[in-house]
Structure formats: structure tokens, C-alpha cells
Motif scaffolding. Structure first.
Motif, mmCIF file in Angstrom:
data_model
loop_
_atom_site.group_PDB
_atom_site.id
_atom_site.type_symbol
_atom_site.label_atom_id
_atom_site.label_comp_id
_atom_site.label_asym_id
_atom_site.label_seq_id
_atom_site.Cartn_x
_atom_site.Cartn_y
_atom_site.Cartn_z
ATOM 1 N N LYS A 210 5.075 -9.334 -11.932
ATOM 2 C CA LYS A 210 5.179 -8.720 -10.589
ATOM 3 C C LYS A 210 4.928 -7.224 -10.657
ATOM 4 C CE LYS A 210 6.824 -11.633 -7.231
ATOM 5 N NZ LYS A 210 7.677 -12.776 -7.586
ATOM 6 N N VAL B 222 -2.657 6.934 -0.106
ATOM 7 C CA VAL B 222 -3.106 5.944 -1.087
ATOM 8 C C VAL B 222 -3.291 6.609 -2.448
ATOM 9 C CG1 VAL B 222 -4.945 4.340 -1.706
ATOM 10 C CG2 VAL B 222 -4.184 4.521 0.661
ATOM 11 N N PHE C 5 7.700 3.574 -5.422
ATOM 12 C CA PHE C 5 7.021 4.607 -4.642
ATOM 13 C C PHE C 5 7.227 4.384 -3.140
ATOM 14 C CE2 PHE C 5 3.500 6.450 -2.334
ATOM 15 C CZ PHE C 5 3.373 7.694 -2.925
ATOM 16 N N ARG D 274 -4.054 -4.224 -7.999
ATOM 17 C CA ARG D 274 -4.605 -3.895 -6.679
ATOM 18 C C ARG D 274 -5.327 -2.549 -6.671
ATOM 19 N NH1 ARG D 274 0.357 -6.290 -3.080
ATOM 20 N NH2 ARG D 274 -0.010 -8.435 -3.743
ATOM 21 N N ARG D 275 -4.963 -1.686 -7.593
ATOM 22 C CA ARG D 275 -5.664 -0.403 -7.651
ATOM 23 C C ARG D 275 -7.097 -0.565 -8.157
ATOM 24 N NH1 ARG D 275 -0.751 3.462 -9.905
ATOM 25 N NH2 ARG D 275 0.714 2.687 -8.349
ATOM 26 N N TYR E 14 -5.853 -11.180 -5.347
ATOM 27 C CA TYR E 14 -5.148 -9.896 -5.356
ATOM 28 C C TYR E 14 -3.669 -10.004 -5.721
ATOM 29 C CZ TYR E 14 -3.723 -10.487 -0.366
ATOM 30 O OH TYR E 14 -3.196 -10.920 0.817
ATOM 31 N N VAL F 293 -2.379 -1.527 -0.879
ATOM 32 C CA VAL F 293 -3.249 -0.513 -1.467
ATOM 33 C C VAL F 293 -2.827 -0.181 -2.895
ATOM 34 C CG1 VAL F 293 -3.888 0.478 0.743
ATOM 35 C CG2 VAL F 293 -1.963 1.459 -0.531
ATOM 36 N N GLY F 294 -1.809 -0.895 -3.398
ATOM 37 C CA GLY F 294 -1.461 -0.731 -4.807
ATOM 38 C C GLY F 294 -0.338 0.245 -5.078
ATOM 39 N N ALA F 295 0.499 0.499 -4.047
ATOM 40 C CA ALA F 295 1.661 1.362 -4.288
ATOM 41 C C ALA F 295 2.743 0.547 -4.987
ATOM 42 C CB ALA F 295 2.193 1.905 -2.975
ATOM 43 N N ALA G 56 0.074 7.281 -3.889
ATOM 44 C CA ALA G 56 0.725 6.028 -4.270
ATOM 45 C C ALA G 56 0.117 5.455 -5.536
ATOM 46 C CB ALA G 56 0.612 5.016 -3.131
ATOM 47 N N THR G 57 -1.120 5.825 -5.814
ATOM 48 C CA THR G 57 -1.767 5.232 -6.978
ATOM 49 C C THR G 57 -1.853 6.228 -8.130
ATOM 50 O OG1 THR G 57 -3.893 5.753 -5.950
ATOM 51 C CG2 THR G 57 -3.074 3.516 -5.707
ATOM 52 N N ASP H 91 -1.083 -12.060 -4.750
ATOM 53 C CA ASP H 91 0.009 -12.357 -3.821
ATOM 54 C C ASP H 91 0.488 -13.793 -3.988
ATOM 55 O OD1 ASP H 91 1.663 -11.153 -1.865
ATOM 56 O OD2 ASP H 91 0.717 -12.369 -0.315
ATOM 57 N N PRO I 59 0.777 -4.091 -8.521
ATOM 58 C CA PRO I 59 0.230 -2.860 -7.935
ATOM 59 C C PRO I 59 -0.950 -2.300 -8.732
ATOM 60 C CG PRO I 59 2.606 -2.749 -7.974
ATOM 61 C CD PRO I 59 2.220 -3.994 -8.714
ATOM 62 N N TYR I 60 -0.911 -2.442 -10.056
ATOM 63 C CA TYR I 60 -1.983 -1.879 -10.877
ATOM 64 C C TYR I 60 -3.260 -2.703 -10.770
ATOM 65 C CZ TYR I 60 1.902 0.888 -12.301
ATOM 66 O OH TYR I 60 2.979 1.721 -12.250
#
Lengths: 226, 289
Positions: free
Chosen positions: A74, A106, B207, A81-82, A52, B201-203, A109-110, A54, A78-79
């Protein structure tokens, strides 16, 4: 049907310069259910972290859900993890807001922005985990099993191709554990891959699936016990 | 239900304490700022209270006195002057000594005099000496007195004090920044798992940051306003005790100072929050415990 969601070839995983796992080759296909076992400190969580985003990939080649782990910026994490659903013991719900707001957060945020679509998506995932009536409760008003279902619902929000679960039945009684396991298998049957780290061997006997083991800095394929 | 309440309460009290500590620090800075703003005016004020007493010979006619007064009034260094007659001098002495003591006096031995107040720029020792000598040359003058040493000391002290205040100001500013920064970091520390969960959660980072920064802005504003209220209150309280203070207050400068305090509060709060959130956005999970 052999569409690889996770494909790692010849990867070495380091944690603060110590080599934890070496020569990792792993392929997980669409809709596959995989157990990940091994003692604490054997590198299970490092492997999950690599998947994921990290932990940086320094040696080897890796692809996860359409993202290349090599040169993963980096900003792209986030993308990535979506595209994944993460069900971890440590990362519970946001305790300062209701279940609905947790799920809506969520979505916001996405990158969702249509309020009615968001609400209907929240209802959809709550239906999948059989919790449609609990949306207005605060996390601590739910039982441990119910909270874990919400976490799974949260992981499903963006229709991920892979669910990463770390001891998802950790603090739960056997019956509740069984229902969580059935839920995870339902999810995997609907075409998503599930990679679940666990110590619970009796659960694995009950719900047999492909098993990989971290041991002595390597990962090995376990023979099906069933 | 009780758990929710205590949770919210705890959260609110942590916000409350960070707002209070920021506003106190801003209040201290504002107080110092006010001192610096007023220091010059206070120094002028004190300097203009340096007075020169010109004692006159007895047996001068009223015309001679008023002629002398108009000569003095033309003098550039003199801000204001007051004539004190023999009788007035005696009255004020009586008041100082008490009525009993003056009963012994048959005649009034006190001379009439002019009390001169000087403009601030003419209060250095050199000019004072020259001015006194000039006035002394006049035949009507018996004696000219002023507190030479006090004037000298005062002139010296103002420079030392001004430098001291400036130094203290710089020091306090750093202490203030450090204090506000650590207050905010502690408040953020309690949110570290929340921040991590959001990341998982992908933020995106921005954000996650946005609501924290918005809240920091509001808190900075609150703290700034509280500091201004405290300063205004203090100023009001002082002005009832020390009416002279009102004279030296410059409304425009105070307005700028108050606006500056609010801006500083917002800036410090937002910038500290930005760095604190970033810290927890960067940190690895294991390091959170």
C-alpha cells in the motif's frame, strides 16, 4: 523500441469477489497509443484501477512502469502513481485553488522542493497544453476544454511513462475533443504510452490506433479499422 | 467570481460551525468540571453554615458571658461564634415580623445567645449530638438547638449528588466525544473527493493528512479558548450575583481546568480528524458517492 511499460500476464480481476475479467494478457510499449473500449460494466475501469494500484492483484503477474503489481505494498502505491499520469473524468482539479497552485500541489506532494524548479516545471507543462496565460485563474473560470487541458498538464508534471485517460473527451464538444485528442497524440509521439478508455467511436475513426476491447470477461485485440 | 466567494464562504461557515459546536461541548464539560472541583468546597461551605444556637439564661453578667465565650472559643469543633444580645435578638425579630407586631410587647422575652459556626469535619450527626449535650451541661445554658434532620439529610445527599455528578460527567464526556467526532466527520465528508484526487496524483497519506491535522490543531485551540472565555464570563457573572462564590474559587484549580479544556479540545479535534481523513484515504472511489 519494444520496451514494455505495461505487461500483464494471465491476470484475473475481481471486484468484491466477482470475477470481472479473466486471463488478461496485455502489453503496452513505450510511446504506444491504445484505445480501451467496451460497454459500461465490462471491466474497463477495473482494468485501469489494477494498473494504477487501486485494485489488488491476486491472480496473474503484472508489471507497470518498473513496479511489480504482485506484492505491491500500500505504501508503494503513491510512488507507482507518480510514474503514471491519470486523466479521469471524476478527478478534476482541486477546486479550492488556482491552476498554478493545483500544479504546484502535485509537485509538492510528489517530493519536489526547489521553488524555482517547480515554477519552471509548471510553466513547461502549461506550455505543452497551450495555457501559459491561465495559471492564475481558478478552475471554474476556465472552459471545460481548458480544464481538461490542465488535467492533462497535471498528468505530465512528473514526466510519466504512461498516461491513463478515462473518457477524457466526455463532456466536450467535437472541436474541443479533437484538440484534446491531438494533444494526447502529441504526448504519445514524445515517447509516452497512452491508454485511453472511451465510447466515442467517431473519434477513434478520426484518430486511429491500436484498440483493445473488454467483452464477456475477456479482453480481445480489435483489428485496425483504418 | 461570485462562485468563488460563495464557495469560500460555505467552507468558512462549515469551519465556523464545527468550531462553535466543539467549543460548546467543551464549555459543558468545563462547567461540569468546575462543578466537580467546587463540589467539595461547596459542601464544606454549606456544612460550615450549619449552626448551633446556644441560648443563655437571663441575668448573666457580662463577665460570666465572656468567660463562657472563651471556653467555647477553645472548643476544636467551633470555627467561629457570634454573641447575640437580648436587644439584638429583639431587633432581628422586629425586622422579621414588621414593626407593628412588636408594639404589643412590653418586655423582651428573648434570651441572649451564641451563634456557633462549626468546622466542616465536625458536622456529622454524631459529633453534633455530642457537642450539643456537652454545652447543655453548662448551668448558664438554657437551650441548645440545631437542625438535626437537615444536617443528616445534607450529609446523605452529598454522597448521592457527588456520585450523580460523576456519572453525568462520564456520560457527557462520551456524548461530547461522539458529537465532536461526527461534526468533524461531516466536515471531512465534504473533502472526500479532494482527498481522493490527492491520492490519485501520487501524494502519500501522510502528506495529505498533514494540512488537515494542522488545521484541526488550530480549530481545537480556537474552540478551547472560546470555551474558556465562556466559562470565565459565566464565572464573572455569577460572582457579581453571588459574592460567596468568589471565596470558594481556587485559582490554581481553575487554571488547570482551563488548560485541560484547551488540551482536550486540541486532542479531540486532531484525533477525530486523523480518523476521519484516514477513513477517506482508505475508502474506494465507488463508495464515495
Amino acid at each position: 523500441m519494444s520496451e514494455a511499460i505495461v505487461k500483464l500476464t494471465g491476470i484475473n480481476i475481481y471486484q468484491s469477489k466477482n470475477l470481472i475479467l479473466s486471463g488478461v494478457n496485455l502489453q503496452i510499449d513505450k510511446g504506444e497509443f491504445v484505445y480501451l473500449i467496451g460497454k459500461t460494466g465490462s471491466g474497463k475501469s477495473s482494468l485501469l484501477k489494477m494498473i494504477y494500484g487501486d485494485v489488488e492483484l491476486v491472480e496473474g503477474e503484472g508489471h507497470v512502469a518498473g513496479f511489480s503489481l504482485n506484492n505491491l505494498k500500500k505504501k508503494q502505491v503513491p510512488y507507482l502513481r507518480r510514474r503514471l499520469g491519470i486523466v479521469f473524468q471524476d478527478f478534476q482539479l482541486l477546486t479550492d485553488r488556482s491552476i498554478n497552485d493545483n500544479l504546484l500541489f502535485v509537485l509538492k506532494a510528489t517530493g519536489w522542493n526547489d521553488k524555482s524548479k517547480m515554477l519552471s516545471r509548471v510553466n513547461e507543462v502549461l506550455e505543452k497544453v497551450h495555457l501559459t496565460t491561465k495559471g492564475f485563474k481558478m478552475p471554474h473560470e476556465l472552459s471545460g476544454g481548458e480544464q481538461q487541458r490542465v488535467v492533462i498538464a497535471r498528468a505530465l508534471l512528473n514526466d510519466p511513462e504512461l498516461i491513463l485517460a478515462d473518457e477524457p473527451t466526455g463532456n466536450l464538444d467535437p472541436e474541443t475533443s479533437d484538440s484534446i485528442m491531438r494533444l494526447l497524440f502529441e504526448i504519445s509521439n514524445s515517447g509516452r504510452a497512452v491508454l485511453m478508455a472511451t465510447h466515442n467511436y467517431s473519434l477513434m475513426d478520426k484518430f486511429p490506433a491500436r484498440t483493445i476491447k473488454c467483452e464477456n470477461g475477456k479482453i480481445t485485440e480489435e483489428l485496425q479499422s483504418a | 467570481m461570485t462562485e468563488t466567494n460563495s464557495g469560500t464562504k460555505r467552507l468558512q461557515s462549515s469551519y465556523f460551525s464545527s468550531i462553535v459546536s466543539i467549543s460548546l461541548v467543551l464549555f459543558m464539560l468545563g462547567l461540569l468540571g468546575m462543578l466537580v472541583l467546587d463540589a467539595r468546597k461547596i459542601s464544606d461551605y454549606v456544612k460550615e453554615h450549619v449552626q448551633l444556637n446556644v441560648f443563655l439564661n437571663d441575668e448573666l453578667s457580662d463577665q460570666e458571658i465572656s468567660a463562657f465565650q472563651s471556653i467555647l472559643e477553645k472548643e476544636a469543633a467551633i470555627k467561629s461564634l457570634r454573641f447575640i444580645s437580648k436587644q439584638e435578638a429583639l431587633d432581628s425579630l422586629k425586622k422579621d415580623l414588621g414593626t407593628d407586631a412588636t408594639g404589643m410587647l412590653d418586655i423582651n422575652p428573648l434570651p441572649s445567645s451564641f451563634e456557633l459556626k462549626l468546622k466542616a469535619e465536625f458536622t456529622d450527626a454524631e459529633t453534633l449530638k455530642k457537642l450539643a449535650a456537652e454545652i447543655r451541661e453548662n448551668k448558664m445554658v438554657r437551650e441548645v438547638t440545631y437542625q438535626q434532620t437537615e444536617v443528616d439529610k445534607m450529609n446523605e445527599n452529598f454522597q448521592v449528588i457527588a456520585f450523580g455528578i460523576l456519572l453525568f460527567c462520564v456520560l457527557l464526556f462520551f456524548v461530547a466525544v461522539a458529537l465532536i467526532n461526527s461534526t468533524i466527520r461531516i466536515a471531512m465528508y465534504s473533502k472526500r473527493f479532494l482527498i481522493k484526487s490527492m491520492q490519485l496524483v501520487g501524494a502519500t497519506k501522510s502528506f495529505i493528512r498533514k494540512p488537515f491535522l494542522a488545521r484541526a490543531l488550530v480549530h481545537g485551540l480556537y474552540a478551547g479558548f472560546i470555551a474558556c472565555l465562556l466559562l470565565g464570563g459565566l464565572l464573572y457573572l455569577l460572582s457579581t450575583k453571588l459574592p460567596e462564590l468568589v471565596q470558594i474559587q481556587d485559582l490554581k484549580a481553575n487554571g488547570i481546568l482551563f488548560a485541560g479544556i484547551i488540551v482536550l479540545g486540541v486532542l479531540l479535534s486532531v484525533i477525530s480528524t486523523f480518523f476521519a481523513v484516514n477513513r477517506y484515504l482508505r475508502v474506494r472511489v465507488e463508495e464515495l458517492y
